[in-house]
Design a protein around this motif. Structure first.
Motif, PDB file in Angstrom:
ATOM      1  N   ALA A  81     -28.752  -3.178   7.437  1.00 31.47           N
ATOM      2  CA  ALA A  81     -29.990  -3.265   8.210  1.00 31.47           C
ATOM      3  C   ALA A  81     -30.236  -4.678   8.717  1.00 31.47           C
ATOM      4  CB  ALA A  81     -31.160  -2.790   7.358  1.00 31.47           C
ATOM      5  N   LEU A  82     -29.322  -5.179   9.541  1.00 33.62           N
ATOM      6  CA  LEU A  82     -29.499  -6.493  10.142  1.00 33.62           C
ATOM      7  C   LEU A  82     -30.402  -6.401  11.365  1.00 33.62           C
ATOM      8  CD1 LEU A  82     -25.848  -7.787   9.865  1.00 33.62           C
ATOM      9  CD2 LEU A  82     -27.786  -8.385   8.438  1.00 33.62           C
ATOM     10  N   ALA A  83     -30.475  -5.233  11.962  1.00 35.79           N
ATOM     11  CA  ALA A  83     -31.370  -4.982  13.090  1.00 35.79           C
ATOM     12  C   ALA A  83     -31.493  -3.481  13.228  1.00 35.79           C
ATOM     13  CB  ALA A  83     -30.813  -5.612  14.364  1.00 35.79           C
ATOM     14  N   ASP A  84     -32.419  -3.075  14.051  1.00 33.17           N
ATOM     15  CA  ASP A  84     -32.695  -1.662  14.206  1.00 33.17           C
ATOM     16  C   ASP A  84     -31.712  -1.036  15.173  1.00 33.17           C
ATOM     17  OD1 ASP A  84     -34.235   0.187  13.158  1.00 33.17           O
ATOM     18  OD2 ASP A  84     -35.997  -0.178  14.376  1.00 33.17           O
ATOM     19  N   THR A  85     -30.462  -0.845  14.809  1.00 30.44           N
ATOM     20  CA  THR A  85     -29.461  -0.225  15.663  1.00 30.44           C
ATOM     21  C   THR A  85     -29.171   1.174  15.145  1.00 30.44           C
ATOM     22  OG1 THR A  85     -27.701  -1.180  14.340  1.00 30.44           O
ATOM     23  CG2 THR A  85     -28.395  -2.424  16.269  1.00 30.44           C
ATOM     24  N   LYS A  86     -28.453   1.935  15.974  1.00 40.29           N
ATOM     25  CA  LYS A  86     -28.101   3.291  15.568  1.00 40.29           C
ATOM     26  C   LYS A  86     -27.234   3.255  14.324  1.00 40.29           C
ATOM     27  CE  LYS A  86     -28.119   5.993  19.794  1.00 40.29           C
ATOM     28  NZ  LYS A  86     -27.278   6.570  20.852  1.00 40.29           N
ATOM     29  N   PRO A  87     -27.607   3.986  13.286  1.00 37.79           N
ATOM     30  CA  PRO A  87     -26.779   3.994  12.073  1.00 37.79           C
ATOM     31  C   PRO A  87     -25.655   5.014  12.173  1.00 37.79           C
ATOM     32  CG  PRO A  87     -28.735   5.299  11.710  1.00 37.79           C
ATOM     33  CD  PRO A  87     -28.863   4.718  13.104  1.00 37.79           C
ATOM     34  N   PRO A 132     -21.450   6.486  18.373  1.00 40.07           N
ATOM     35  CA  PRO A 132     -21.434   7.779  19.080  1.00 40.07           C
ATOM     36  C   PRO A 132     -20.098   8.502  18.977  1.00 40.07           C
ATOM     37  CG  PRO A 132     -22.457   6.085  20.438  1.00 40.07           C
ATOM     38  CD  PRO A 132     -21.823   5.380  19.270  1.00 40.07           C
ATOM     39  N   LEU A 133     -19.004   7.767  19.123  1.00 34.23           N
ATOM     40  CA  LEU A 133     -17.684   8.384  19.048  1.00 34.23           C
ATOM     41  C   LEU A 133     -17.351   8.796  17.619  1.00 34.23           C
ATOM     42  CD1 LEU A 133     -15.012   9.167  20.395  1.00 34.23           C
ATOM     43  CD2 LEU A 133     -14.206   6.827  19.958  1.00 34.23           C
ATOM     44  N   ALA A 134     -17.648   7.925  16.651  1.00 32.93           N
ATOM     45  CA  ALA A 134     -17.345   8.235  15.250  1.00 32.93           C
ATOM     46  C   ALA A 134     -18.085   9.484  14.791  1.00 32.93           C
ATOM     47  CB  ALA A 134     -17.704   7.047  14.359  1.00 32.93           C
ATOM     48  N   ALA A 135     -19.357   9.608  15.175  1.00 33.63           N
ATOM     49  CA  ALA A 135     -20.139  10.771  14.778  1.00 33.63           C
ATOM     50  C   ALA A 135     -19.557  12.049  15.370  1.00 33.63           C
ATOM     51  CB  ALA A 135     -21.578  10.597  15.225  1.00 33.63           C
ATOM     52  N   ASP A 136     -19.093  11.978  16.618  1.00 29.39           N
ATOM     53  CA  ASP A 136     -18.479  13.148  17.251  1.00 29.39           C
ATOM     54  C   ASP A 136     -17.144  13.508  16.596  1.00 29.39           C
ATOM     55  OD1 ASP A 136     -18.538  14.869  20.001  1.00 29.39           O
ATOM     56  OD2 ASP A 136     -16.503  14.252  19.529  1.00 29.39           O
ATOM     57  N   LEU A 137     -16.290  12.522  16.400  1.00 31.50           N
ATOM     58  CA  LEU A 137     -14.958  12.786  15.857  1.00 31.50           C
ATOM     59  C   LEU A 137     -15.007  13.248  14.409  1.00 31.50           C
ATOM     60  CD1 LEU A 137     -12.881   9.814  17.327  1.00 31.50           C
ATOM     61  CD2 LEU A 137     -12.847  12.200  18.060  1.00 31.50           C
ATOM     62  N   ALA A 138     -16.021  12.826  13.663  1.00 28.80           N
ATOM     63  CA  ALA A 138     -16.090  13.170  12.238  1.00 28.80           C
ATOM     64  C   ALA A 138     -16.238  14.670  12.006  1.00 28.80           C
ATOM     65  CB  ALA A 138     -17.237  12.422  11.565  1.00 28.80           C
ATOM     66  N   TRP A 166     -18.440  -2.601  28.891  1.00 24.35           N
ATOM     67  CA  TRP A 166     -18.977  -2.132  27.614  1.00 24.35           C
ATOM     68  C   TRP A 166     -19.170  -0.609  27.661  1.00 24.35           C
ATOM     69  CZ3 TRP A 166     -18.381  -6.058  24.501  1.00 24.35           C
ATOM     70  CH2 TRP A 166     -18.491  -7.364  25.007  1.00 24.35           C
ATOM     71  N   LEU A 167     -18.061   0.104  27.639  1.00 23.63           N
ATOM     72  CA  LEU A 167     -18.061   1.544  27.882  1.00 23.63           C
ATOM     73  C   LEU A 167     -18.930   2.324  26.899  1.00 23.63           C
ATOM     74  CD1 LEU A 167     -14.283   1.410  28.474  1.00 23.63           C
ATOM     75  CD2 LEU A 167     -15.806   2.419  30.167  1.00 23.63           C
ATOM     76  N   MET A 168     -18.891   1.964  25.636  1.00 25.56           N
ATOM     77  CA  MET A 168     -19.647   2.711  24.633  1.00 25.56           C
ATOM     78  C   MET A 168     -21.147   2.468  24.745  1.00 25.56           C
ATOM     79  SD  MET A 168     -17.565   4.655  23.095  1.00 25.56           S
ATOM     80  CE  MET A 168     -18.823   5.289  22.000  1.00 25.56           C
ATOM     81  N   GLU A 169     -21.545   1.323  25.276  1.00 18.99           N
ATOM     82  CA  GLU A 169     -22.963   1.034  25.468  1.00 18.99           C
ATOM     83  C   GLU A 169     -23.465   1.578  26.804  1.00 18.99           C
ATOM     84  OE1 GLU A 169     -21.461  -1.108  22.345  1.00 18.99           O
ATOM     85  OE2 GLU A 169     -20.758  -1.255  24.404  1.00 18.99           O
ATOM     86  N   GLU A 170     -22.615   1.479  27.835  1.00 16.02           N
ATOM     87  CA  GLU A 170     -23.078   1.805  29.184  1.00 16.02           C
ATOM     88  C   GLU A 170     -22.963   3.294  29.519  1.00 16.02           C
ATOM     89  OE1 GLU A 170     -22.165  -1.205  32.265  1.00 16.02           O
ATOM     90  OE2 GLU A 170     -20.791  -2.032  30.766  1.00 16.02           O
ATOM     91  N   GLN A 171     -21.869   3.917  29.115  1.00 16.92           N
ATOM     92  CA  GLN A 171     -21.648   5.331  29.427  1.00 16.92           C
ATOM     93  C   GLN A 171     -21.054   6.042  28.211  1.00 16.92           C
ATOM     94  OE1 GLN A 171     -22.714   6.813  32.095  1.00 16.92           O
ATOM     95  NE2 GLN A 171     -23.321   4.978  33.227  1.00 16.92           N
ATOM     96  N   PRO A 172     -21.799   6.117  27.112  1.00 20.54           N
ATOM     97  CA  PRO A 172     -21.233   6.683  25.880  1.00 20.54           C
ATOM     98  C   PRO A 172     -20.819   8.149  26.003  1.00 20.54           C
ATOM     99  CG  PRO A 172     -23.597   6.332  25.663  1.00 20.54           C
ATOM    100  CD  PRO A 172     -23.180   5.649  26.928  1.00 20.54           C
ATOM    101  N   GLU A 173     -21.613   8.966  26.685  1.00 21.53           N
ATOM    102  CA  GLU A 173     -21.279  10.386  26.762  1.00 21.53           C
ATOM    103  C   GLU A 173     -19.981  10.616  27.519  1.00 21.53           C
ATOM    104  OE1 GLU A 173     -24.493  12.720  28.238  1.00 21.53           O
ATOM    105  OE2 GLU A 173     -25.891  12.098  26.658  1.00 21.53           O
ATOM    106  N   ALA A 174     -19.831   9.976  28.673  1.00 21.31           N
ATOM    107  CA  ALA A 174     -18.608  10.140  29.464  1.00 21.31           C
ATOM    108  C   ALA A 174     -17.398   9.566  28.739  1.00 21.31           C
ATOM    109  CB  ALA A 174     -18.773   9.464  30.826  1.00 21.31           C
TER     110      ALA A 174
END
Length: 303
Positions: free
Chosen positions: A17-23, A66-72, A283-291
């Motif tokens: 919890a260094l900052a409020d980012t997606k866990p 986002p990718l890790a959650a999908d692949l898991a 920054w593909l994962m930040e800018e267009q994560p779904e695609a």
């Protein structure tokens, strides 16, 4: 590393919890794994075919949520912080990508993982290529995202871009210049290499700036770039043994490397698929994560 110069060249359970980012999902665990003379901080989740996700500079393994959650859902997902970055140890040496790839091999050995898909971005590309070149029998597929490979393909042309002055920025005096100003230094990357800097949230900026402000973190970051000359030598040695044979996906941001990512990949591999992500910079994962997740998932799922 923006498209303008490429075209001109014709070429522990959640995130701390260094900052409020997606866990990461609560099903992911964290582990500090001793490997190759250092210790890497690693996130592990899911089950099934193994995939390792390798981050780049200005970020840590936290970028892959986002990718890790999908692949898991159907993969065993392994997400290290590279040597000297994030919550991994910051040794004085070992920042050539051949050595860092051996770090990853040691992590996989510790987890009793033999074969693995490799997904990489930025500096992670360089580590991922060095891993695939040294351990081709362990690498089932390779994804390279929006960054060059030292000494491979149009490397010399890419180096001419004034946008890449940071490749030669480092050393004790530079460390003194950025000490206490890590956020200022990193904002430059997040802003200039984005199609839309607003895609970078304030929480994410604070998160990564705090990680890079840790003792030794900027020194280790500069060392990643200082090792490029050795990486050129190592990569040219790998190429003399032949191109990679496993399937490779080359992903470029439309406003960054674009189709040049495939040019780089085809200089290193025989079986390359090209994807350009619209409306994205580096920054593909930040800018267009779904695609980006869709493109990677489609490639990894293909027989």
């Amino acid at each position: 590393m923006l498209r303008s110069f490429v075209t001109a060249a014709t070429i522990a359970f959640a995130i701390p919890a260094l900052a409020d980012t997606k866990p990461y999902p609560a099903t992911f665990a964290t582990q500090d794994i001793a490997t190759n003379g250092t210790t890497l901080h690693v996130r592990i989740g899911g089950s099934g075919k193994a995939v390792v996700l390798l981050h780049g500079y200005g970020e840590t393994g936290d970028m892959w949520v986002p990718l890790a959650a999908d692949l898991a859902r159907d993969h065993r997902v392994i997400v290290p912080d590279l040597r000297g970055m994030g919550l991994s140890q910051k040794p004085a040496t070992g920042y050539d990508k051949k050595t860092e790839a051996q770090d990853i091999a040691g992590v996989l050995d510790a987890l009793k993982v033999d074969k693995v898909d490799v997904v990489a971005h930025d500096i992670g590309n360089m580590v991922g290529y060095a891993f695939a070149a040294q351990y081709p029998d362990r690498t089932t597929k390779l994804v390279l995202m929006d960054a060059p490979l030292p000494g491979v393909g149009p490397w010399d042309e890419i180096l001419k871009s004034p946008l890449l002055w940071h490749f030669r920025f480092g050393g004790p005096d530079m460390e003194r210049l950025v000490a206490g100003r890590e956020r200022i230094y990193l904002d430059r990357f997040w802003n200039e290499f984005s199609a839309d800097p607003k895609k970078w949230s304030e929480a994410s900026r604070q998160h990564y700036a705090k990680l890079y402000a840790q003792p030794g973190a900027m020194r280790a970051g500069f060392a990643q770039f200082a090792a490029f000359d050795q990486d050129v030598i190592d990569n040219q040695g790998f190429l003399k043994k032949g191109k990679l044979g496993m399937p490779v996906l080359a992903v470029g941001g439309e406003k960054s490397f674009g189709p040049t990512m495939a040019v780089v990949a085809r200089a290193a591999a025989d079986n390359v698929t090209e994807v350009v992500i619209p409306a994205s910079g580096h920054w593909l994962m930040e800018e267009q994560p779904e695609a980006t997740v869709k493109a990677i998932r489609s490639f990894l799922d293909a027989e």
